[in-house]
Design a protein around this motif. Structure first.
Motif, PDB file in Angstrom:
ATOM      1  N   SER A 136      13.991 -46.578   7.142  1.00  0.00           N
ATOM      2  CA  SER A 136      13.441 -47.208   6.533  1.00  0.00           C
ATOM      3  C   SER A 136      13.100 -48.638   6.665  1.00  0.00           C
ATOM      4  O   SER A 136      13.781 -49.161   7.738  1.00  0.00           O
ATOM      5  CB  SER A 136      13.446 -46.911   4.997  1.00  0.00           C
ATOM      6  OG  SER A 136      14.875 -47.586   4.713  1.00  0.00           O
TER       7      SER A 136
ATOM      8  N   HIS B 108      16.534 -40.763  -1.065  1.00  0.00           N
ATOM      9  CA  HIS B 108      15.530 -40.561   0.237  1.00  0.00           C
ATOM     10  C   HIS B 108      15.996 -39.277   0.693  1.00  0.00           C
ATOM     11  O   HIS B 108      15.009 -38.428   1.027  1.00  0.00           O
ATOM     12  CB  HIS B 108      15.926 -41.666   1.453  1.00  0.00           C
ATOM     13  CG  HIS B 108      14.971 -42.691   0.975  1.00  0.00           C
ATOM     14  ND1 HIS B 108      13.467 -42.648   1.248  1.00  0.00           N
ATOM     15  CD2 HIS B 108      15.070 -44.094   0.956  1.00  0.00           C
ATOM     16  CE1 HIS B 108      12.970 -43.768   0.839  1.00  0.00           C
ATOM     17  NE2 HIS B 108      13.831 -44.687   0.929  1.00  0.00           N
TER      18      HIS B 108
ATOM     19  N   HIS C 229      19.874 -45.104  -3.994  1.00  0.00           N
ATOM     20  CA  HIS C 229      18.489 -45.048  -3.445  1.00  0.00           C
ATOM     21  C   HIS C 229      18.731 -44.164  -1.961  1.00  0.00           C
ATOM     22  O   HIS C 229      17.733 -43.618  -1.570  1.00  0.00           O
ATOM     23  CB  HIS C 229      18.148 -46.625  -3.118  1.00  0.00           C
ATOM     24  CG  HIS C 229      16.765 -46.573  -2.475  1.00  0.00           C
ATOM     25  ND1 HIS C 229      15.521 -46.664  -3.262  1.00  0.00           N
ATOM     26  CD2 HIS C 229      16.271 -46.541  -1.290  1.00  0.00           C
ATOM     27  CE1 HIS C 229      14.412 -46.835  -2.385  1.00  0.00           C
ATOM     28  NE2 HIS C 229      15.008 -46.707  -1.070  1.00  0.00           N
TER      29      HIS C 229
ATOM     30  N   ASP D 148       9.286 -45.226  -0.542  1.00  0.00           N
ATOM     31  CA  ASP D 148      10.113 -45.347  -2.048  1.00  0.00           C
ATOM     32  C   ASP D 148       9.267 -44.772  -3.160  1.00  0.00           C
ATOM     33  O   ASP D 148       7.860 -44.974  -3.403  1.00  0.00           O
ATOM     34  CB  ASP D 148      10.171 -46.832  -2.244  1.00  0.00           C
ATOM     35  CG  ASP D 148      11.337 -47.275  -1.368  1.00  0.00           C
ATOM     36  OD1 ASP D 148      11.896 -46.517  -0.572  1.00  0.00           O
ATOM     37  OD2 ASP D 148      11.467 -48.615  -1.432  1.00  0.00           O
TER      38      ASP D 148
HETATM   39 ZN    ZN Z   1      13.753 -46.696   0.737  1.00  0.00          ZN
END
Ligand code: ZN
Ligand code: KG4
Length: 380
Positions: free
Chosen positions: A148, A122, A118, A348
């Motif tokens: 984040s 980003h 993940h 996201d």
């Molecule tokens: Zn995130």
């Protein structure tokens, strides 16, 4: 062996936290569709993400969201080159929904399944857009700040000259709360809406950031840490805000605001200014200014120490307007190229997962059948 690429289409699937997302991206660069089903309204009642509820919502949304992404892109599932999915980090049950669905789809279509971190997603949200706009520096290393609700990490990124893929070295991370978590917790304790970041962002422009002085203490290196680290800590400022509200008798006005916002959940920051006095707005502006200042200071110190040739700022907090404005002017003063994602790709989404999968697809990577959720997955 490099696979022969047909259409260059990758379907990305993301379900690590509270957004069920699917996107189709061509050759890691052009976003044909980007669908996000947000659960914000569901979790708002609890003031934070409830993991069990998040998993159930992902189950409800995953099929329609993927179908919509495919339909909006105007492609057929059979046209895909690969399916990419977030492996971690994130909530275990939430991740599993995306992973199991992606596995079944890839198996049924007989296409490779690519597991994506993940955090790398980003970073690739920015890379994808900066490359298209011709803003991505040609030289390495680049310094990426991923900031984040779950992460505040600095990565030094280098290109592998053999494969063209990127590798990462973590040179800083939060030792306690993430920056977005601090925004959310401070917003909650001041009686603002959820998630807190956008509320603080909007309200801070109405306050004076010089009124309350917040300090950040130096962070002691942990055993085994590399000598040069640029870590963050945001739990202290949250406590300092709480103490300020106690010593300045703000609790009655906070409760009144909380009740007013709970009574009308459609209120946005711009319609809520009558619920704030100057003291509250100054506190909000001072908090944001201190957090932004700390993020910028640590990032620029790391960039200088490691000779970074450019900065990539990503994650939900990268949507913050003060962060963008101050980072842009500090970077310009140093002649350092800097890139942010568009607002749609800051929080996201699955386009970033499909984009990050592209170089891996070109290298012939494919996840094993045993792929499972990796809630604590690290990058670098
Ligand atoms: Zn995130
Ligand atoms: O990247 P993201 O969507 O999810 C995680 O991986 O955590 O980031 C969500 C975080 C939340 O903490 C939210 O309050 C914060 O990003 N955020 C902001 C802004 N928009 C979202 N923080 C500050 N200013 C904003 N405009």
């Amino acid at each position: 062996m490099t696979p022969v690429s047909g259409s260059g289409l990758i379907l990305g699937i993301e379900s690590s936290c509270d957004e069920t997302a699917a996107a189709i991206v061509r050759r890691g660069e052009s976003v044909l569709s980007n669908v996000v089903a947000s659960q914000i309204a569901l979790h708002a009642a609890y003031g934070g993400v409830v993991p069990e509820l998040a998993s159930r919502e992902h189950l409800r949304h995953i099929v329609p969201v993927v179908r919509q992404a495919v339909a909006l892109a105007g492609v057929a599932l059979a046209d895909l080159d690969a399916v990419a999915v977030t492996e971690g980090p994130g909530l275990a049950g939430a991740l599993l929904v995306g992973i199991l669905y992606a596995k079944a789809l890839a198996f049924g279509l007989d296409k490779p399944l690519i597991a994506v971190n993940h955090l790398e997603g980003h970073i690739h949200a920015v890379v994808m857009e900066a490359r298209r706009a011709g803003l991505l520096p040609d030289e390495f290393p680049l310094l990426a700040l991923v900031v984040s609700g779950g992460h505040t990490h600095l990565y030094l990124a280098n290109e592998d000259p053999k494969t063209g893929g990127w590798n990462y070295c973590n040179v800083g991370r939060t030792v306690d709360d993430a920056a977005g978590e601090a925004f959310d917790k401070v917003a909650k304790l001041l009686g603002l809406g959820y998630p807190g970041g956008p509320w603080i962002d909007a309200l801070a422009t109405h306050g004076d950031p010089a009124v309350v002085r917040f300090q950040f203490n130096a962070i002691k290196p942990r055993d085994g840490d590399a000598a040069q680290r640029f870590d963050f800590s945001f739990s202290g400022i949250k406590t300092a805000v709480l103490r300020y509200t106690q010593t300045h008798d703000l609790s009655a006005s906070i409760e009144a605001r909380r009740a007013a916002l709970a009574a009308d959940t459609t209120l946005r920051p711009a319609d809520s200014l009558h619920l704030f006095d100057a003291q509250a707005l100054n506190l909000i502006a001072s908090f944001q200014s201190a957090v932004v200042g700390n993020l910028i200071r640590q990032t620029l110190a790391a960039a200088e120490a490691f000779g970074a040739r450019g900065l990539l700022i990503s994650g939900g907090v990268a949507a913050n307007r003060e962060l963008r404005a101050r980072f842009n002017s500090e970077a310009a003063a140093r002649n350092l190229p800097i890139a942010f994602p568009s607002l749609a790709l800051a929080t996201d989404n699955a386009a970033m997962i499909a984009a990050a999968a592209w170089p891996r697809f070109l290298q012939g990577e494919s996840a094993p059948e045993s792929l499972s959720a990796a809630p604590q997955l690290k990058l670098g």
